[in-house]
Design a protein around this motif. Structure first.
Motif, PDB file in Angstrom:
ATOM      1  N   VAL A   1      31.672 -77.770 -53.304  1.00  0.00           N
ATOM      2  CA  VAL A   1      32.547 -77.247 -52.298  1.00  0.00           C
ATOM      3  C   VAL A   1      33.345 -78.293 -51.606  1.00  0.00           C
ATOM      4  O   VAL A   1      32.844 -79.349 -51.589  1.00  0.00           O
ATOM      5  N   ILE A   2      34.671 -78.123 -51.721  1.00  0.00           N
ATOM      6  CA  ILE A   2      35.656 -78.969 -51.178  1.00  0.00           C
ATOM      7  C   ILE A   2      35.950 -78.780 -49.693  1.00  0.00           C
ATOM      8  O   ILE A   2      36.206 -77.802 -49.214  1.00  0.00           O
ATOM      9  N   VAL A   3      35.824 -79.767 -48.806  1.00  0.00           N
ATOM     10  CA  VAL A   3      35.949 -79.712 -47.535  1.00  0.00           C
ATOM     11  C   VAL A   3      37.589 -80.184 -47.174  1.00  0.00           C
ATOM     12  O   VAL A   3      37.729 -80.975 -47.788  1.00  0.00           O
ATOM     13  N   PRO A   4      38.180 -79.328 -46.307  1.00  0.00           N
ATOM     14  CA  PRO A   4      39.713 -79.839 -46.055  1.00  0.00           C
ATOM     15  C   PRO A   4      39.604 -81.275 -45.506  1.00  0.00           C
ATOM     16  O   PRO A   4      39.025 -81.644 -44.708  1.00  0.00           O
ATOM     17  N   ALA A   5      40.910 -81.840 -45.676  1.00  0.00           N
ATOM     18  CA  ALA A   5      40.923 -83.183 -45.273  1.00  0.00           C
ATOM     19  C   ALA A   5      41.051 -83.197 -43.823  1.00  0.00           C
ATOM     20  O   ALA A   5      41.611 -82.240 -43.268  1.00  0.00           O
ATOM     21  N   GLY A   6      40.487 -84.174 -43.105  1.00  0.00           N
ATOM     22  CA  GLY A   6      40.557 -84.238 -41.754  1.00  0.00           C
ATOM     23  C   GLY A   6      39.630 -83.311 -40.952  1.00  0.00           C
ATOM     24  O   GLY A   6      39.750 -83.133 -39.677  1.00  0.00           O
ATOM     25  N   ALA A   7      38.860 -82.554 -41.692  1.00  0.00           N
ATOM     26  CA  ALA A   7      37.979 -81.567 -40.895  1.00  0.00           C
ATOM     27  C   ALA A   7      37.156 -82.419 -40.033  1.00  0.00           C
ATOM     28  O   ALA A   7      36.380 -83.122 -40.575  1.00  0.00           O
ATOM     29  N   ARG A   8      36.749 -81.667 -39.205  1.00  0.00           N
ATOM     30  CA  ARG A   8      35.381 -82.123 -38.233  1.00  0.00           C
ATOM     31  C   ARG A   8      33.911 -81.320 -38.877  1.00  0.00           C
ATOM     32  O   ARG A   8      34.246 -80.102 -39.257  1.00  0.00           O
TER      33      ARG A   8
ATOM     34  N   ILE B   1       5.228 -78.767 -39.585  1.00  0.00           N
ATOM     35  CA  ILE B   1       4.363 -78.069 -38.658  1.00  0.00           C
ATOM     36  C   ILE B   1       3.632 -77.443 -39.938  1.00  0.00           C
ATOM     37  O   ILE B   1       4.019 -76.653 -40.703  1.00  0.00           O
ATOM     38  N   ASP B   2       2.150 -77.525 -39.872  1.00  0.00           N
ATOM     39  CA  ASP B   2       1.504 -77.114 -41.089  1.00  0.00           C
ATOM     40  C   ASP B   2       1.735 -75.490 -41.568  1.00  0.00           C
ATOM     41  O   ASP B   2       1.942 -75.291 -42.641  1.00  0.00           O
ATOM     42  N   PRO B   3       1.735 -74.475 -40.716  1.00  0.00           N
ATOM     43  CA  PRO B   3       1.827 -73.316 -41.066  1.00  0.00           C
ATOM     44  C   PRO B   3       3.624 -72.923 -41.677  1.00  0.00           C
ATOM     45  O   PRO B   3       3.816 -71.759 -42.338  1.00  0.00           O
ATOM     46  N   MET B   4       4.440 -74.197 -41.550  1.00  0.00           N
ATOM     47  CA  MET B   4       5.920 -73.846 -41.787  1.00  0.00           C
ATOM     48  C   MET B   4       5.958 -73.918 -43.214  1.00  0.00           C
ATOM     49  O   MET B   4       5.439 -74.833 -43.992  1.00  0.00           O
ATOM     50  N   LEU B   5       6.478 -72.756 -43.899  1.00  0.00           N
ATOM     51  CA  LEU B   5       6.787 -72.677 -45.485  1.00  0.00           C
ATOM     52  C   LEU B   5       8.293 -72.936 -45.812  1.00  0.00           C
ATOM     53  O   LEU B   5       8.263 -73.094 -47.192  1.00  0.00           O
ATOM     54  N   PHE B   6       9.164 -72.863 -45.096  1.00  0.00           N
ATOM     55  CA  PHE B   6      10.477 -72.990 -45.359  1.00  0.00           C
ATOM     56  C   PHE B   6      11.288 -73.569 -44.119  1.00  0.00           C
ATOM     57  O   PHE B   6      10.949 -73.444 -43.108  1.00  0.00           O
ATOM     58  N   GLU B   7      12.442 -74.377 -44.554  1.00  0.00           N
ATOM     59  CA  GLU B   7      13.277 -74.984 -43.615  1.00  0.00           C
ATOM     60  C   GLU B   7      14.591 -75.236 -44.200  1.00  0.00           C
ATOM     61  O   GLU B   7      14.638 -75.393 -45.507  1.00  0.00           O
ATOM     62  N   VAL B   8      15.771 -74.764 -43.466  1.00  0.00           N
ATOM     63  CA  VAL B   8      16.894 -74.970 -43.873  1.00  0.00           C
ATOM     64  C   VAL B   8      17.929 -75.617 -42.944  1.00  0.00           C
ATOM     65  O   VAL B   8      17.864 -75.228 -41.961  1.00  0.00           O
ATOM     66  N   GLU B   9      18.697 -76.651 -43.679  1.00  0.00           N
ATOM     67  CA  GLU B   9      19.518 -77.450 -42.842  1.00  0.00           C
ATOM     68  C   GLU B   9      21.003 -77.334 -43.571  1.00  0.00           C
ATOM     69  O   GLU B   9      21.108 -77.002 -44.629  1.00  0.00           O
ATOM     70  N   ALA B  10      22.089 -77.455 -42.581  1.00  0.00           N
ATOM     71  CA  ALA B  10      23.463 -77.008 -43.145  1.00  0.00           C
ATOM     72  C   ALA B  10      24.523 -78.223 -42.694  1.00  0.00           C
ATOM     73  O   ALA B  10      24.377 -78.722 -41.470  1.00  0.00           O
ATOM     74  N   ILE B  11      25.466 -78.482 -43.267  1.00  0.00           N
ATOM     75  CA  ILE B  11      26.704 -79.055 -43.084  1.00  0.00           C
ATOM     76  C   ILE B  11      27.678 -78.077 -42.790  1.00  0.00           C
ATOM     77  O   ILE B  11      28.019 -77.192 -43.962  1.00  0.00           O
ATOM     78  N   VAL B  12      28.774 -77.748 -41.745  1.00  0.00           N
ATOM     79  CA  VAL B  12      29.544 -77.009 -41.476  1.00  0.00           C
ATOM     80  C   VAL B  12      30.615 -77.756 -40.998  1.00  0.00           C
ATOM     81  O   VAL B  12      30.848 -78.771 -40.464  1.00  0.00           O
ATOM     82  N   VAL B  13      31.764 -76.893 -41.517  1.00  0.00           N
ATOM     83  CA  VAL B  13      33.328 -77.305 -41.226  1.00  0.00           C
ATOM     84  C   VAL B  13      33.761 -76.818 -39.941  1.00  0.00           C
ATOM     85  O   VAL B  13      33.875 -75.420 -40.166  1.00  0.00           O
ATOM     86  N   LEU B  14      33.784 -77.618 -38.946  1.00  0.00           N
ATOM     87  CA  LEU B  14      34.440 -76.705 -37.853  1.00  0.00           C
ATOM     88  C   LEU B  14      35.865 -76.673 -37.797  1.00  0.00           C
ATOM     89  O   LEU B  14      36.402 -75.553 -37.179  1.00  0.00           O
ATOM     90  N   ASP B  15      36.531 -77.407 -38.121  1.00  0.00           N
ATOM     91  CA  ASP B  15      38.204 -77.544 -38.250  1.00  0.00           C
ATOM     92  C   ASP B  15      38.931 -78.302 -38.980  1.00  0.00           C
ATOM     93  O   ASP B  15      38.161 -79.441 -39.387  1.00  0.00           O
TER      94      ASP B  15
ATOM     95  N   ALA C   1      39.224 -73.786 -44.294  1.00  0.00           N
ATOM     96  CA  ALA C   1      38.894 -73.075 -45.404  1.00  0.00           C
ATOM     97  C   ALA C   1      38.310 -73.709 -46.579  1.00  0.00           C
ATOM     98  O   ALA C   1      38.691 -74.974 -46.848  1.00  0.00           O
ATOM     99  N   LEU C   2      37.091 -73.421 -47.098  1.00  0.00           N
ATOM    100  CA  LEU C   2      36.512 -74.293 -47.981  1.00  0.00           C
ATOM    101  C   LEU C   2      36.985 -73.797 -49.418  1.00  0.00           C
ATOM    102  O   LEU C   2      37.437 -72.801 -49.579  1.00  0.00           O
ATOM    103  N   THR C   3      37.165 -74.790 -50.340  1.00  0.00           N
ATOM    104  CA  THR C   3      37.293 -74.466 -51.664  1.00  0.00           C
ATOM    105  C   THR C   3      35.967 -74.557 -52.539  1.00  0.00           C
ATOM    106  O   THR C   3      35.554 -75.350 -52.537  1.00  0.00           O
ATOM    107  N   ILE C   4      35.627 -73.197 -53.004  1.00  0.00           N
ATOM    108  CA  ILE C   4      34.325 -73.348 -54.047  1.00  0.00           C
ATOM    109  C   ILE C   4      34.704 -73.412 -55.415  1.00  0.00           C
ATOM    110  O   ILE C   4      35.589 -73.128 -55.765  1.00  0.00           O
ATOM    111  N   VAL C   5      33.905 -74.547 -55.779  1.00  0.00           N
ATOM    112  CA  VAL C   5      34.157 -74.861 -57.231  1.00  0.00           C
ATOM    113  C   VAL C   5      33.134 -74.527 -58.037  1.00  0.00           C
ATOM    114  O   VAL C   5      31.930 -75.226 -57.968  1.00  0.00           O
TER     115      VAL C   5
END
Length: 162
Positions: A53-60, A148-162, A32-36
């Motif tokens: 956002v606080i990521v739990p200790a030891g999370a992958r 790519i020229d017609p591309m107007l938007f891109e989103v990247e993410a960091i995800v806590v797996l466990d 679980a993430l802690t939102i601040v």
């Protein structure tokens, strides 16, 4: 082993099991993430993100590369709103492939070509649709061009797996 001892052992196992959370619940609590959102700062939630956002200790962690608005054939709509919606659908597919949920996303970085304030409504609507009240930390980077020229938007993410 006598019948009395077997019953005591079995009874003890049942009691021990009843007081133990399921493995799934324990894993979910551990990642679980802690939102601040500090009270002294501007509240970013109406704009679709959290201050920290606080990521739990030891999370992958998993890092999801930038997802653009291409559909399954690689086609891009010229419409900004359509690209944003498709990019978040693509992000959802990447999360599914990781067996992760949106509430496990700690951080987003979004890139917007020729950003202006008129695009914020589209961005906020899509982030809230995907993340609800568990809004990740987020940075918006205005850019003149993407891969790519017609591309107007891109989103990247960091995800806590466990």
């Amino acid at each position: 082993m006598s019948r009395a001892i077997q019953q005591l052992v079995l009874g003890g196992l049942i009691i021990m099991t009843m007081g133990t959370p399921t493995a799934t619940a324990a894993r979910e609590a551990a990642r679980a993430l802690t939102i601040v959102n500090p009270k002294g700062l501007y509240d970013p939630a109406p704009n679709g993100y959290s201050t920290a956002v606080i990521v739990p200790a030891g999370a992958r962690l998993a890092y999801i590369s930038g997802q653009g608005g291409q559909d399954g054939t690689g086609a891009l709509s010229p419409d900004f709103a359509v690209q944003v919606r498709q990019a978040y659908a693509n992000l959802g597919a990447a999360l599914d492939a990781l067996d992760a949920r949106p509430d496990q996303v700690a951080k987003l970085t979004i890139f917007v070509v020729d950003h202006d304030m008129s695009r914020l409504g589209v961005l906020t609507e899509n982030v809230k649709a995907m993340f609800g009240d568990t809004l990740p930390a987020q940075t918006l980077v205005p850019v003149p061009k993407l891969a790519i020229d017609p591309m107007l938007f891109e989103v990247e993410a960091i995800v806590v797996l466990d």
